[in-house]
Each structure stands twice: as structure tokens, then as C-alpha cells.
Design a protein around this motif. Sequence first.
Motif, mmCIF file in Angstrom:
data_model
loop_
_atom_site.group_PDB
_atom_site.id
_atom_site.type_symbol
_atom_site.label_atom_id
_atom_site.label_comp_id
_atom_site.label_asym_id
_atom_site.label_seq_id
_atom_site.Cartn_x
_atom_site.Cartn_y
_atom_site.Cartn_z
ATOM 1 N N ARG A 1 46.745 51.377 32.311
ATOM 2 C CA ARG A 1 45.613 50.509 33.314
ATOM 3 C C ARG A 1 46.452 49.386 33.566
ATOM 4 O O ARG A 1 47.388 48.754 33.133
ATOM 5 C CB ARG A 1 44.572 50.423 32.286
ATOM 6 C CG ARG A 1 44.046 51.709 31.810
ATOM 7 C CD ARG A 1 42.986 51.297 30.779
ATOM 8 N NE ARG A 1 41.632 50.464 30.949
ATOM 9 C CZ ARG A 1 40.545 51.316 31.843
ATOM 10 N NH1 ARG A 1 40.615 52.583 31.935
ATOM 11 N NH2 ARG A 1 39.324 50.453 31.900
ATOM 12 N N PRO A 2 45.903 48.562 34.676
ATOM 13 C CA PRO A 2 46.247 47.302 35.299
ATOM 14 C C PRO A 2 46.636 46.632 34.031
ATOM 15 O O PRO A 2 45.539 46.234 33.206
ATOM 16 C CB PRO A 2 45.315 47.160 36.193
ATOM 17 C CG PRO A 2 44.696 48.517 36.667
ATOM 18 C CD PRO A 2 44.686 49.215 35.393
ATOM 19 N N ILE B 1 47.784 40.576 38.966
ATOM 20 C CA ILE B 1 47.552 41.635 38.389
ATOM 21 C C ILE B 1 48.657 42.416 38.795
ATOM 22 O O ILE B 1 48.876 42.730 39.936
ATOM 23 C CB ILE B 1 46.075 42.254 38.922
ATOM 24 C CG1 ILE B 1 44.940 41.370 38.516
ATOM 25 C CG2 ILE B 1 45.850 43.483 38.652
ATOM 26 C CD1 ILE B 1 43.397 41.655 39.178
ATOM 27 N N LEU C 1 43.584 45.793 31.451
ATOM 28 C CA LEU C 1 42.221 46.010 31.857
ATOM 29 C C LEU C 1 41.498 46.951 31.070
ATOM 30 O O LEU C 1 42.109 48.014 30.899
ATOM 31 C CB LEU C 1 41.963 45.856 33.126
ATOM 32 C CG LEU C 1 42.536 44.540 34.054
ATOM 33 C CD1 LEU C 1 42.333 44.775 35.251
ATOM 34 C CD2 LEU C 1 41.919 43.351 33.549
ATOM 35 N N GLU D 1 36.893 55.067 31.550
ATOM 36 C CA GLU D 1 37.079 55.252 33.172
ATOM 37 C C GLU D 1 38.314 54.481 33.851
ATOM 38 O O GLU D 1 38.343 53.539 33.125
ATOM 39 C CB GLU D 1 35.831 55.308 33.979
ATOM 40 C CG GLU D 1 35.156 54.115 34.363
ATOM 41 C CD GLU D 1 34.181 54.331 35.238
ATOM 42 O OE1 GLU D 1 33.994 55.392 36.041
ATOM 43 O OE2 GLU D 1 33.246 53.346 35.520
ATOM 44 N N ALA D 2 38.801 55.051 34.707
ATOM 45 C CA ALA D 2 39.870 54.076 35.450
ATOM 46 C C ALA D 2 39.485 52.957 35.805
ATOM 47 O O ALA D 2 38.147 52.747 36.037
ATOM 48 C CB ALA D 2 40.566 55.010 36.393
ATOM 49 N N VAL D 3 40.095 51.787 35.856
ATOM 50 C CA VAL D 3 39.673 50.584 36.407
ATOM 51 C C VAL D 3 39.467 50.835 37.928
ATOM 52 O O VAL D 3 40.375 51.345 38.691
ATOM 53 C CB VAL D 3 40.916 49.409 36.102
ATOM 54 C CG1 VAL D 3 40.379 48.412 36.862
ATOM 55 C CG2 VAL D 3 41.081 49.330 34.609
ATOM 56 N N ILE E 1 39.764 49.319 40.845
ATOM 57 C CA ILE E 1 40.624 48.084 41.355
ATOM 58 C C ILE E 1 40.977 48.481 42.640
ATOM 59 O O ILE E 1 41.284 49.786 43.049
ATOM 60 C CB ILE E 1 41.685 47.673 40.530
ATOM 61 C CG1 ILE E 1 42.613 46.982 41.017
ATOM 62 C CG2 ILE E 1 42.729 49.083 40.302
ATOM 63 C CD1 ILE E 1 43.469 46.209 40.096
ATOM 64 N N TYR F 1 43.232 47.184 46.027
ATOM 65 C CA TYR F 1 44.121 46.079 46.803
ATOM 66 C C TYR F 1 44.275 46.197 48.059
ATOM 67 O O TYR F 1 43.835 47.342 48.709
ATOM 68 C CB TYR F 1 45.567 46.454 46.393
ATOM 69 C CG TYR F 1 46.171 46.212 44.926
ATOM 70 C CD1 TYR F 1 46.740 44.980 44.394
ATOM 71 C CD2 TYR F 1 45.908 47.239 43.995
ATOM 72 C CE1 TYR F 1 47.197 44.629 43.307
ATOM 73 C CE2 TYR F 1 46.674 46.916 42.565
ATOM 74 C CZ TYR F 1 46.893 45.794 42.411
ATOM 75 O OH TYR F 1 47.506 45.532 40.931
ATOM 76 N N MET G 1 40.767 38.290 43.896
ATOM 77 C CA MET G 1 41.789 37.238 44.054
ATOM 78 C C MET G 1 42.924 37.412 44.675
ATOM 79 O O MET G 1 42.980 38.489 45.244
ATOM 80 C CB MET G 1 42.388 37.083 42.250
ATOM 81 C CG MET G 1 42.747 38.212 41.825
ATOM 82 S SD MET G 1 43.275 37.911 40.026
ATOM 83 C CE MET G 1 44.664 36.913 40.081
ATOM 84 N N VAL H 1 42.981 41.379 45.809
ATOM 85 C CA VAL H 1 42.745 42.444 45.003
ATOM 86 C C VAL H 1 41.369 42.199 44.436
ATOM 87 O O VAL H 1 41.126 40.932 44.055
ATOM 88 C CB VAL H 1 43.914 42.455 43.885
ATOM 89 C CG1 VAL H 1 43.985 41.382 43.192
ATOM 90 C CG2 VAL H 1 43.567 43.674 42.881
ATOM 91 N N TYR I 1 38.565 44.005 41.424
ATOM 92 C CA TYR I 1 38.398 44.836 40.471
ATOM 93 C C TYR I 1 36.974 44.504 39.633
ATOM 94 O O TYR I 1 36.278 43.381 39.582
ATOM 95 C CB TYR I 1 39.397 45.138 39.274
ATOM 96 C CG TYR I 1 39.632 43.964 38.192
ATOM 97 C CD1 TYR I 1 40.378 43.041 38.620
ATOM 98 C CD2 TYR I 1 39.054 43.951 37.170
ATOM 99 C CE1 TYR I 1 40.697 41.721 37.786
ATOM 100 C CE2 TYR I 1 39.156 42.958 36.339
ATOM 101 C CZ TYR I 1 39.888 41.714 36.594
ATOM 102 O OH TYR I 1 40.153 40.771 35.839
ATOM 103 N N MET J 1 35.137 45.555 33.524
ATOM 104 C CA MET J 1 34.516 46.560 32.489
ATOM 105 C C MET J 1 33.482 45.850 31.329
ATOM 106 O O MET J 1 33.953 44.951 30.969
ATOM 107 C CB MET J 1 35.469 47.534 31.749
ATOM 108 C CG MET J 1 36.482 48.223 32.660
ATOM 109 S SD MET J 1 35.380 49.666 33.124
ATOM 110 C CE MET J 1 35.434 50.803 32.040
#
Lengths: 254, 247
Positions: free
Chosen positions: A137-138, A220, A254, B104-106, B108, B110, B141, B242, B244, B247
Motif C-alpha cells: 500500500r502507499p 506519498i 496507508l 480494500e486498496a487505498v 488514491i 495521482y 496535496m 495526489v 486519497y 481509511m
Amino acid sequence: MSNPFTMTKNYADAQLLLADDLDQMAFSLEEFINMTGINDDNIQTNGLVGSNIATNSITAAKLASNSIATTNLQDDSVTNPKLATTAITTVKLKDSNIIRSKLEALGQQESNFSTTVPSGSGSQVTLGSVTITTTGRPVFLTVPALSYTSSTLDVGPNGYTYGTSVTSSGATTNMNFTLYIFRGVTQIYTATIRRNTADPNSASTSERKITIPSGSVQMIDSPTSGTYTYTLKMALSTTTYNGQGRGRILAYEL
Amino acid sequence: MPRLTIPKNYNDAEVLFEADLDDFKDSTEELLNDTLLDSDNFQLEGITASTKIVNATITNSIIAVDAIQTTTIDSAAVTTAKLIDDSVGTAQVQDGAVTRAKLEAVNIVYGSDFSNSSINPVGSTLSTLSITTTGRPVIIMCVPDSSGDSNFEIYTPSSTPSQSTFFMKCVLNSDATTLGHFPLGTKVSNPGTTNEVFQIPLSSIFAFDVPSAGAHTYSLVTSLISGTSNSEWRLSIKGRLVAYEVM
């Protein structure tokens, strides 16, 4: 279902007992045992115990579909090994029930640093580094404050340290430093901090410096899973200034 | 312990009375009709349920409350389909058991790399990105571009600027709402003898948004601070946005 047994009686006192009279008795008993059969009415309440039933003989086929209802299950009887792998899907989870204590630890990695960077011509000096193992994950990287101290990234005339006043005859009007973050040997972050000015004009007698909060450095990164070392570096471009970094490099997935 | 005991009231060479056989008859009927059979009348493990019980006849009403205990349940027998929706609550989840692999996946996103070394006049859109959220907060950010390089700088192309106050700013918008202003500027008392430059980390541009669930567009635009002039200044900026969902 009433199931009385009646033995046939064809005899009486003073009569000649014939073979058929006894045959009828025997026949009625055989018929009941062999044909009519024994049912609940012939068995006492609680008359059958488990030991009367052969071990492992109540097989799945004997159970009606959906016969095991919630009330049949003893509370807390469905333990972890009883759950099939990946049985808990999203819809099985009650909303808002995965509270923070259920999450694994954040696993943040941090390392304090307080490093003076000697004046130079662009060589990168390590301020601090941190190593983190991720699941893919990031990764969030930042340089937060140290407790109770001013956490800064700054440059000033040679001999300068944060909070001091230095007069440098060698000071120039242009100052800058560059910050880098490397993941291993890969540069993932570059930011230059620069102040070029003619003010004040008398550079030879004035202290000049640039100070920024360390927390302005944030990043990130999105690497694949693995173990990574992130290194914060500073490079100066002049020989008349030295730099300094104080803070904490922090990384968490994250 | 019911046993069939048939009284024997007859002997060889005796006259057999009706009552002699009645006892035989009555005792048999009494056992089967009144005393009734119990477990002693069945052999140990004498009933083989697998063959003697009709398939699918043990229904849920036959099974006692709480009859099914842990040891009765086969390992891994409770599959997804057996669990009712919303059955797993806080108490069922072990502390620390929800690892990242279970999340679950972040979410995010870009933005594209942006780079402009001479923005003037201000007012241009540097970057936009769209993210669809579930209603949780969003961090937005600026970070270095995909090559790892960034810049956030104001400067005078001229080495003899006449102005003494120089401010420009970036504005971060969430849809039609301004999330924040990020000014960059300086003031000098004796301009005009060198190119003025002021440069700070681009990652200073950082915001926390709490939008409703849905698709949201974030944009980074340049702007002029009211009452200032940028006639002699340029903005040089490089990086990417970016965003995100936290969570």
C-alpha cells in the motif's frame, strides 16, 4: 400413533388347547414385532439414550436441509477454525463495527535527527533515514516536529546553528538548499528552498538565513510490497553557508 | 429396567388352565403397552441411524436448542453463505486482526505531472484530478512529479525589479469550493539590484477535505493576492496533485 399390542386369545378353561391356539398367540406376537413394528407408544419417554445409537451413524444425509437453525447452535460454538477461509465478506460485517482497535498497529517507523550539513558544492548529506516493510500500500512520508523543540530545515552563514546570530563576512545574497528523499537509491522527492535577494544590500555584515518548518516536507510513495529505507538528504550549493536539519523522519503505510 | 418376564404357571402333566396362558399374554402386552420399552431393551449401539433413519428426516424442530456445539461443527464448515449479513460485529473481530491485507486498496488518485516555469498572468489551472469517495475525508496535496522533481518558486526575470512586495498564491479547490490558499511571497526594502527568488517545498500545499460521498474534482490554480501586482514576478511550479481517501 397408538400402537397397542394385542395377543390373540382363542383358548378358555375346560377347552381342549389346540396347536392353533398357541399358534395364534405366537403369530400375533411375531406380527407385531416383525410387521407392525414398535413405535413411540411402545417406548418410554426418554427411553432411548445416545448409547443405543451407533457411533457416527447420524450422517449428514439424515439431516434435513437447513435443519441446523440458529437456535440449535450453542452460543459461541462457531469458533475460528469452524469458519471457512475468506468466509467473512463485506456484507457479513456490520457497518461501523471495525473499530480502530480491530486494526493492526499503524506500524509507523520514525527516526529523530539533528544534523549539521557542512557547506559544500552540492554533495548530499544524510539528515536521517527510516526503514519500513510494507504490504504494497502507499507509504506516507513526512518530517514532523521533535517534541518541545523547533523542528526546522535551514541554512545560514558558516558557523550558524539554529537560534544563534552569526555575522558572516562571506555571506552572499543568494542562498539555497535542496532536500531529497530517496527510496533506496531511487530519488522520489526533490524540493529546493531558495532566497535570492538584494535586500539587505550589505551582505557582508548581515546574517542571512532561511528557515522552514520541517513539516513542509511530505510525500506519498507507492512502491510494491517490500522493505524500503527512505533517506532524507540535504545539499548546499554554496561554500559560504552551512545547513542544519532537526526533526523526525516518519513513514507509515496507508 | 423393563424386562419381559412371563410367569410360568404350568408344569408337565398338569391341567393347563386359561389363566396359565393369560399370564403369558398379559405380561407381553403389559411390557409393550404399559411399561414400555426403554434403552435397556435396545442393544448398545444397536440402532444404526445411518441406515435406520430415513434421510433428511432430522429437521430443525427435532434438534434441541443449543444442541450443536463447537465439537459438532466440522472445521471450515461455516462458509460465507452460512453467515447472515451483518452477523460479524465488533465483538467477533479480534483486536488487531484487521490487517492491511484485509483492507480494500487505498483509494488514491495521482494527477498528471504539471510544470510551468513562467506563469504570468496568474489564473491558470495547473492540475485537476477526480476521485470518487465513500464519504470519508480526503487528503489532497502536492508532491513531486513522476520523476521525483518539484518546484514552488516566485522570481523576477529582471535583475532590476522596481516592486518591493511580491506575492502570488496557489488555490486548491474542491469542486466549486475553495479549500485553501497557499501564498508564496516576500517583501524587500531595496529591490532592483538582483533577480529576486523565493522558493519553498511544493509539499507545503496540503489540505484536508471532508466531502460527501461521490465524485469530486480537485483543482490547483494560480491566483493573485488582492491588492498586489505581479507584473514583475513569475511563478515557477512543478509537481503533481495526489488525493486519497483516509481509511
